[in-house]
Design a protein around this motif. Structure first.
Motif, PDB file in Angstrom:
ATOM      1  N   ALA A  42     -11.082 -89.674 -50.311  1.00  0.00           N
ATOM      2  CA  ALA A  42     -11.974 -89.615 -49.502  1.00  0.00           C
ATOM      3  C   ALA A  42     -13.470 -90.172 -48.813  1.00  0.00           C
ATOM      4  CB  ALA A  42     -12.111 -87.910 -49.496  1.00  0.00           C
TER       5      ALA A  42
ATOM      6  N   LEU B  56     -14.821 -92.373 -50.256  1.00  0.00           N
ATOM      7  CA  LEU B  56     -14.961 -94.001 -49.917  1.00  0.00           C
ATOM      8  C   LEU B  56     -14.242 -93.915 -48.525  1.00  0.00           C
ATOM      9  CD1 LEU B  56     -14.438 -97.255 -49.968  1.00  0.00           C
ATOM     10  CD2 LEU B  56     -12.016 -97.026 -50.960  1.00  0.00           C
ATOM     11  N   ALA B  57     -13.357 -93.268 -48.426  1.00  0.00           N
ATOM     12  CA  ALA B  57     -13.462 -93.424 -46.276  1.00  0.00           C
ATOM     13  C   ALA B  57     -14.522 -93.641 -45.310  1.00  0.00           C
ATOM     14  CB  ALA B  57     -12.091 -92.956 -45.385  1.00  0.00           C
ATOM     15  N   VAL B  58     -15.322 -92.487 -46.116  1.00  0.00           N
ATOM     16  CA  VAL B  58     -16.644 -91.949 -44.992  1.00  0.00           C
ATOM     17  C   VAL B  58     -17.311 -92.974 -44.995  1.00  0.00           C
ATOM     18  CG1 VAL B  58     -18.552 -90.741 -45.634  1.00  0.00           C
ATOM     19  CG2 VAL B  58     -16.341 -89.558 -45.588  1.00  0.00           C
TER      20      VAL B  58
ATOM     21  N   GLU C 271     -16.948 -96.368 -46.230  1.00  0.00           N
ATOM     22  CA  GLU C 271     -16.546 -97.181 -44.937  1.00  0.00           C
ATOM     23  C   GLU C 271     -16.364 -97.017 -43.954  1.00  0.00           C
ATOM     24  OE1 GLU C 271     -14.230-100.817 -45.956  1.00  0.00           O
ATOM     25  OE2 GLU C 271     -15.850-100.485 -46.782  1.00  0.00           O
ATOM     26  N   ILE C 272     -16.176 -96.066 -42.880  1.00  0.00           N
ATOM     27  CA  ILE C 272     -16.782 -96.160 -41.199  1.00  0.00           C
ATOM     28  C   ILE C 272     -18.087 -96.051 -41.420  1.00  0.00           C
ATOM     29  CG2 ILE C 272     -16.870 -93.661 -40.088  1.00  0.00           C
ATOM     30  CD1 ILE C 272     -14.900 -92.364 -41.044  1.00  0.00           C
TER      31      ILE C 272
ATOM     32  N   ILE D 119      -9.432-101.848 -50.461  1.00  0.00           N
ATOM     33  CA  ILE D 119      -9.147-100.499 -49.535  1.00  0.00           C
ATOM     34  C   ILE D 119      -8.643 -99.946 -48.701  1.00  0.00           C
ATOM     35  CG2 ILE D 119     -11.006 -99.595 -47.871  1.00  0.00           C
ATOM     36  CD1 ILE D 119     -13.077-101.561 -48.673  1.00  0.00           C
TER      37      ILE D 119
ATOM     38  N   ILE E 115      -6.672 -96.478 -49.753  1.00  0.00           N
ATOM     39  CA  ILE E 115      -6.838 -95.471 -48.143  1.00  0.00           C
ATOM     40  C   ILE E 115      -5.091 -94.734 -48.287  1.00  0.00           C
ATOM     41  CG2 ILE E 115      -7.097 -94.502 -46.140  1.00  0.00           C
ATOM     42  CD1 ILE E 115      -9.475 -96.535 -46.886  1.00  0.00           C
TER      43      ILE E 115
ATOM     44  N   VAL F 280      -3.514 -92.282 -51.005  1.00  0.00           N
ATOM     45  CA  VAL F 280      -4.270 -91.448 -50.660  1.00  0.00           C
ATOM     46  C   VAL F 280      -3.236 -90.105 -49.525  1.00  0.00           C
ATOM     47  CG1 VAL F 280      -6.188 -89.436 -49.697  1.00  0.00           C
ATOM     48  CG2 VAL F 280      -6.731 -91.194 -51.627  1.00  0.00           C
TER      49      VAL F 280
ATOM     50  N   GLU G  92     -11.182 -99.059 -36.102  1.00  0.00           N
ATOM     51  CA  GLU G  92     -10.480 -98.645 -37.692  1.00  0.00           C
ATOM     52  C   GLU G  92     -11.656 -96.675 -38.167  1.00  0.00           C
ATOM     53  OE1 GLU G  92     -11.077-101.828 -40.978  1.00  0.00           O
ATOM     54  OE2 GLU G  92     -10.601-103.156 -39.578  1.00  0.00           O
ATOM     55  N   GLN G  93     -12.390 -97.274 -37.164  1.00  0.00           N
ATOM     56  CA  GLN G  93     -13.084 -95.984 -37.794  1.00  0.00           C
ATOM     57  C   GLN G  93     -12.642 -94.628 -37.603  1.00  0.00           C
ATOM     58  OE1 GLN G  93     -14.963 -98.798 -36.811  1.00  0.00           O
ATOM     59  NE2 GLN G  93     -17.475 -98.422 -37.020  1.00  0.00           N
TER      60      GLN G  93
ATOM     61  N   LEU H  24      -9.502 -94.075 -40.105  1.00  0.00           N
ATOM     62  CA  LEU H  24      -9.934 -93.410 -41.428  1.00  0.00           C
ATOM     63  C   LEU H  24     -10.382 -92.234 -41.464  1.00  0.00           C
ATOM     64  CD1 LEU H  24     -12.438 -96.246 -42.685  1.00  0.00           C
ATOM     65  CD2 LEU H  24     -10.409 -95.640 -43.113  1.00  0.00           C
ATOM     66  N   LEU H  25     -11.597 -91.624 -40.387  1.00  0.00           N
ATOM     67  CA  LEU H  25     -11.887 -90.050 -39.276  1.00  0.00           C
ATOM     68  C   LEU H  25     -10.153 -89.176 -39.706  1.00  0.00           C
ATOM     69  CD1 LEU H  25     -14.477 -89.452 -38.692  1.00  0.00           C
ATOM     70  CD2 LEU H  25     -13.912 -89.311 -36.281  1.00  0.00           C
TER      71      LEU H  25
ATOM     72  N   LEU I 196      -9.313 -88.578 -43.079  1.00  0.00           N
ATOM     73  CA  LEU I 196     -10.196 -87.640 -43.682  1.00  0.00           C
ATOM     74  C   LEU I 196      -9.472 -86.224 -43.115  1.00  0.00           C
ATOM     75  CD1 LEU I 196     -13.842 -88.991 -43.446  1.00  0.00           C
ATOM     76  CD2 LEU I 196     -12.481 -88.759 -45.551  1.00  0.00           C
TER      77      LEU I 196
ATOM     78  N   ILE J 299      -5.851 -85.474 -44.863  1.00  0.00           N
ATOM     79  CA  ILE J 299      -6.162 -85.034 -45.682  1.00  0.00           C
ATOM     80  C   ILE J 299      -7.214 -83.673 -46.049  1.00  0.00           C
ATOM     81  CG2 ILE J 299      -5.533 -86.489 -46.612  1.00  0.00           C
ATOM     82  CD1 ILE J 299      -8.506 -87.659 -47.570  1.00  0.00           C
TER      83      ILE J 299
END
Lengths: 341, 295
Positions: free
Chosen positions: A124, A126-128, A130-131, B223, B227, B230, B268-269, B272-273, B276, B279
């Motif tokens: 998680a 890591l995702a931050v 990457e953002i 990467i 993800i 997860v 992409e952001q 990912l957000l 996040l 999860i």
């Protein structure tokens, strides 16, 4: 009144002494013993150590894995570069702003850590990271996009700037600032972790339920741990950008976060000198030592491969960190002493 | 509709790549309790090997790929025999760092053996494309999608229906008990590493024609695969595969349909957000089971 303990056994005195030792590097460069490039290399050990000491609060003392360090370092570096270079604000103000903004985001991530843990938390974060990295790539009026952002040395205290007259001395001044910050961070971490904060983290690492039963507020200490780790990562990012004078999105990848985690595990979790030793092994050993070995050093990537092998060997034989080696040395020393006395 | 189909097909192709990589990561995690950060690096090395067999060994591409699969298999076996097998008693966090050491070794070896210049790798099936519901798709993309799905179906069939699969599942659920029951856990772990290597090189060969073969060819895949693990949950084998396809589809859709809103560069952001946020509400992923902690 308590008498001041000035022996090297006093950790704080030893940290200041360590700072003094680091100041030998520019002295030796001026004397012509070491090469100029060594300064940048040792400086990189210093700023990565600051980030690693912060990460150690999470990884070592709290037992939480974060892979977001690189993102926060990068964010702080870009904010500081933007404020000093584009907006011409004073360096000191930019430093404070560039530490506060990522820290707030870091504290937000701390909230996530209450819900998820272990590997999930690592990825998680890591995702931050990457953002943030993708944002560095596309937000180009602020970050310079893919081509990166070159800046110049900062003006310190509003009047010390780089001029042709002090060309060689200015990097050494910046280096001194780095050393002062490192010593301050070492003392800060030492005091915090020996105090109530550190004890609370130790208890939480052992068992969250037991810690809660003893009246430790999980939320408060988790957020403090994330806040401290992010603040130090940010400080490291600011020092990075003002020493290297350049930043681009490729510097702030997963590889950097992983290397910082590796540095802590290799050096020794929950150990301040161990952390710095680990950073040295991961970031500086290939260039500083391995490449100097005659014959083998000239094979391309020899240093890199050997460093990887060394890391694996250290993990397998010193699972509590390379700092344990000092204990082995002590044992051998005592044995020798016994034999000859 | 045609555009939607086009996006969907392209997402399925990248989804297959992410899914293969994620499957490699999850099989290592389940059998050795290691997060395999070096999956991408090892895949990259063997993709380079494929390119070398093809360009300088003058082999046909299919043979080069088979050779690459063989080197990947050997590399996986070697890593297990030399390192992982001897590192059983190390704390889980430290174990992950072994794969970081592996990344350094593999990157160093790759640039020593293969050089640092990017090399081209052609598609397995050259030319030819056809229409599906108004969308055009190349034969190679179809092959990638079908091959990825077929490989994964085979994997899940072996996992669920054969004695070998049973051995893997028992090792994954409790290594010590499995060993007491006579499961050859050492062999299972070794095969898992070999398999992860093979999945890595296949992902590399699929993604390489879109870019070039260089030292970072699988970084993004790595990467996204992590993800995906997860998102899908580390507790099951098929969760990460589903997660991988979801990520690929969501990314392409947001980038395309967000264009009028200026969201394309933020695609992409946003993905990912949202993962996040997801999860936070489902901490164990889509399929993950809750692990009950005892005090």
């Amino acid at each position: 009144m308590k008498k001041l303990n000035l022996s090297l056994k006093n950790p704080i005195v030893s940290y200041i002494g360590f700072g003094g030792l680091l100041m030998l590097v520019p002295a030796l460069i001026l004397a012509g013993v070491l090469r100029n490039s060594t300064l940048t290399l040792v400086a990189s050990v210093i700023f990565y150590s600051i980030a690693a000491l912060g990460l150690n609060v999470l990884l070592g003392w709290s037992g939480l894995v974060s892979l977001g360090t690189a993102g926060f370092m990068g964010l702080a570096a870009y904010i500081s570069a933007y404020l000093t270079h584009d907006l011409k604000l004073p360096f000191e103000l930019a430093l404070v702003a560039a530490v506060i903004i990522p820290t707030l985001i870091g504290i937000l991530v701390g909230f996530i850590s209450l819900r998820i843990e272990g590997l999930y938390l690592a990825i998680a974060t890591l995702a931050v990271s990457e953002i943030l990295r993708k944002t560095f790539e596309v937000f180009d009026f602020f970050t310079g996009g893919y081509s990166g952002k070159p800046i110049s040395f900062p003006t310190i205290l509003g009047f010390i700037t780089q001029t042709p007259a002090n060309r060689t001395l200015f990097p050494i001044l910046m280096y001194t600032i780095l050393v002062i910050f490192l010593v301050a961070v070492m003392i800060l971490i030492h005091n915090l972790m020996k105090g109530q904060f550190g004890r609370a983290l130790n208890a939480m690492r052992g068992s969250e339920a037991a810690a809660q039963a003893m009246g430790i507020n999980l939320l408060k200490y988790r957020l403090m741990a994330f806040g401290l780790a992010t603040a130090l990562a940010s400080l490291s990012g600011v020092l990075y950008v003002h020493f290297i004078k350049y930043t681009h999105p490729g510097s702030w990848t997963l590889a950097l976060s992983l290397n910082l985690v590796a540095a802590i595990i290799i050096g020794g979790a929950r150990n301040i000198y161990g952390t710095i030793l680990g950073v040295f092994v991961v970031f500086a050993m290939p260039d500083l030592i391995l490449k100097q070995i005659p014959y083998f050093g000239t094979i391309p990537n020899f240093a890199f491969i050997v460093n990887g092998i060394l890391i694996i060997i250290v993990i397998m034989y010193y699972p509590y960190g390379l700092i344990q080696i000092t204990k082995d040395f002590k044992k051998i020393w005592l044995k020798l002493k016994e034999r000859f006395s | 509709m045609a555009i939607f189909m086009q996006l969907l097909l392209r997402s399925l192709e990248t989804g297959s790549v992410y899914a293969l990589a994620a499957l490699g990561i999850i099989i290592i995690y389940r059998t050795s309790n290691i997060t395999h950060f070096a999956q991408g690096a090892m895949g990259m090395f063997n993709t380079f090997a494929v390119t070398f067999f093809f360009l300088y060994g003058r082999m046909p591409l299919w043979l080069a790929i088979l050779m690459g699969v063989a080197t990947a298999f050997l590399m996986g076996v070697l890593v297990d025999l030399v390192i992982i097998r001897r590192a059983k008693r190390i704390a889980p966090i430290s174990k992950q760092i072994i794969t970081l050491g592996l990344i350094m070794v593999v990157l160093g070896l790759a640039s020593t053996v293969f050089g640092v210049d990017p090399l081209p790798l052609p598609k397995l099936i050259q030319g030819g494309e056809f229409d599906v519901l108004g969308a055009t798709i190349s034969y190679n993309a179809v092959f990638n999608i079908v091959f990825g799905l077929a490989l994964m179906s085979l994997f899940f069939y072996i996992l669920q229906r054969t004695k070998w699969g049973l051995a893997v599942r028992t090792t994954a659920s409790n290594e010590l008990t499995a060993r007491l029951m006579g499961v050859p856990t050492k062999t299972v772990t070794m095969v898992a590493w070999a398999l992860a290597g093979v999945l890595g090189v296949l992902a590399g060969v699929m993604i390489a024609p879109a870019t070039k073969v260089d030292l970072n060819v699988l970084d993004a895949v790595q990467i996204n695969a992590l993800i995906a693990c997860v998102l899908g949950g580390f507790q099951s084998f098929y969760g990460p595969v589903i997660g991988a396809y979801i990520i690929a589809i969501a990314k392409n859709m947001i980038v395309f349909y967000g264009q009028p809103l200026g969201l394309d560069v933020w695609g992409e952001q946003l993905v990912l957000l949202s993962i996040l946020i997801f999860i936070i509400f489902r901490p164990n992923g889509i399929i993950g089971k809750k692990i009950v902690k005892k005090v």
